[in-house]
Design a protein around this motif. Structure first.
Motif, mmCIF file in Angstrom:
data_model
loop_
_atom_site.group_PDB
_atom_site.id
_atom_site.type_symbol
_atom_site.label_atom_id
_atom_site.label_comp_id
_atom_site.label_asym_id
_atom_site.label_seq_id
_atom_site.Cartn_x
_atom_site.Cartn_y
_atom_site.Cartn_z
ATOM 1 N N UNK A 32 13.082 3.110 -4.555
ATOM 2 C CA UNK A 32 12.850 4.581 -4.197
ATOM 3 C C UNK A 32 13.969 5.172 -3.780
ATOM 4 N N UNK A 33 13.838 6.496 -4.030
ATOM 5 C CA UNK A 33 14.680 7.488 -3.549
ATOM 6 C C UNK A 33 14.927 7.293 -1.869
ATOM 7 N N UNK A 34 13.800 7.130 -1.513
ATOM 8 C CA UNK A 34 13.649 7.133 -0.096
ATOM 9 C C UNK A 34 14.432 5.919 0.450
ATOM 10 N N UNK A 35 14.186 4.865 -0.035
ATOM 11 C CA UNK A 35 14.855 3.706 0.292
ATOM 12 C C UNK A 35 16.396 3.739 0.272
ATOM 13 N N UNK A 36 17.014 4.372 -0.998
ATOM 14 C CA UNK A 36 18.149 4.540 -1.173
ATOM 15 C C UNK A 36 18.867 5.554 -0.145
ATOM 16 N N UNK A 37 18.383 6.408 0.441
ATOM 17 C CA UNK A 37 18.875 7.270 1.237
ATOM 18 C C UNK A 37 18.589 7.117 2.721
ATOM 19 N N UNK A 38 17.571 6.007 3.125
ATOM 20 C CA UNK A 38 17.430 5.515 4.421
ATOM 21 C C UNK A 38 18.642 5.172 5.135
ATOM 22 N N UNK A 39 18.513 5.855 6.397
ATOM 23 C CA UNK A 39 19.924 5.579 7.418
ATOM 24 C C UNK A 39 19.723 4.241 7.883
ATOM 25 N N UNK A 40 20.804 3.371 7.557
ATOM 26 C CA UNK A 40 20.541 1.956 7.763
ATOM 27 C C UNK A 40 21.543 1.448 8.646
ATOM 28 N N UNK A 41 22.286 2.259 9.405
ATOM 29 C CA UNK A 41 23.400 2.076 10.221
ATOM 30 C C UNK A 41 24.851 1.483 9.757
ATOM 31 N N UNK A 42 24.978 1.935 8.269
ATOM 32 C CA UNK A 42 26.130 1.499 7.812
ATOM 33 C C UNK A 42 27.155 2.825 8.054
ATOM 34 N N UNK A 43 28.241 2.528 7.895
ATOM 35 C CA UNK A 43 29.253 3.715 8.184
ATOM 36 C C UNK A 43 29.054 5.057 7.399
ATOM 37 N N UNK A 44 28.522 5.126 6.018
ATOM 38 C CA UNK A 44 28.322 6.058 5.234
ATOM 39 C C UNK A 44 26.761 6.338 5.511
#
Length: 173
Positions: free
Chosen positions: A29-41
């Motif tokens: 989902x777009x929400x999953x693709x945009x979820x902040x996940x602790x990655x640098x970007x």
């Protein structure tokens, strides 16, 4: 020392890996693709947007494309719309392959001089080092995106170069 054959192979590997990651991310989902996940970007989308931005900034230093309208700190939002990002990535990858295929056969030599925003000054480096860096940087961030997509439930393909479909290899390989 690197050769034009290396560039052709890496350009195709770059395109193949970007295609597989975008395909796997498209299943989320777009929400999953945009979820902040602790990655640098920040997110899958942010990481893939930064990767497009970085390849664009490098190609602009070779006078092949226009410099991105945003700087490094805003690269995660460089292309905000998912479909636009996929389309832009596809077009850029095709351009990278055509550019790499245009190098004269044999060793790649020379220097590149450019203004580095990261350094805040002009920089010069051997062209082979710059080109290896460009592809290595992409591999680094694709590894991050691969991990983020996997954690979100996606199933990206393997990343090993030798597993790239033979049809995607340059004719000279």
């Amino acid at each position: 020392m690197i050769t034009s054959g290396y560039l052709s192979m890496m350009a195709r590997y770059n395109r193949w890996q970007n295609q597989t990651l975008h395909k796997a991310a498209a299943g989320l989902s777009d929400e999953a693709r945009r979820r902040t996940s602790g990655a640098f970007w920040g997110s899958i989308h942010g990481t893939l947007s930064h990767l497009h931005w970085a390849d664009t900034i490098w190609l602009s230093r070779f006078n092949l494309v226009e410099k991105p309208a945003v700087g490094l700190k805003d690269s995660a939002t460089h292309v905000a719309d998912w479909d636009a990002l996929v389309a832009a990535r596809t077009a850029l990858d095709d351009q990278i392959v055509a550019w790499a295929d245009g190098f004269a056969p044999g060793p790649v030599t020379g220097d590149l001089t450019w203004y580095s925003g990261a350094l805040g000054r002009e920089a010069t480096a051997p062209l082979p080092v710059v080109l290896v860096h460009m592809f290595n940087h992409a591999t680094h961030h694709r590894g991050q995106a691969h991990a983020l997509i996997t954690a979100a439930g996606g199933t990206p393909e393997d990343t090993d170069l030798f597993l790239m479909p033979r049809a995607a290899w340059p004719e000279s390989a």
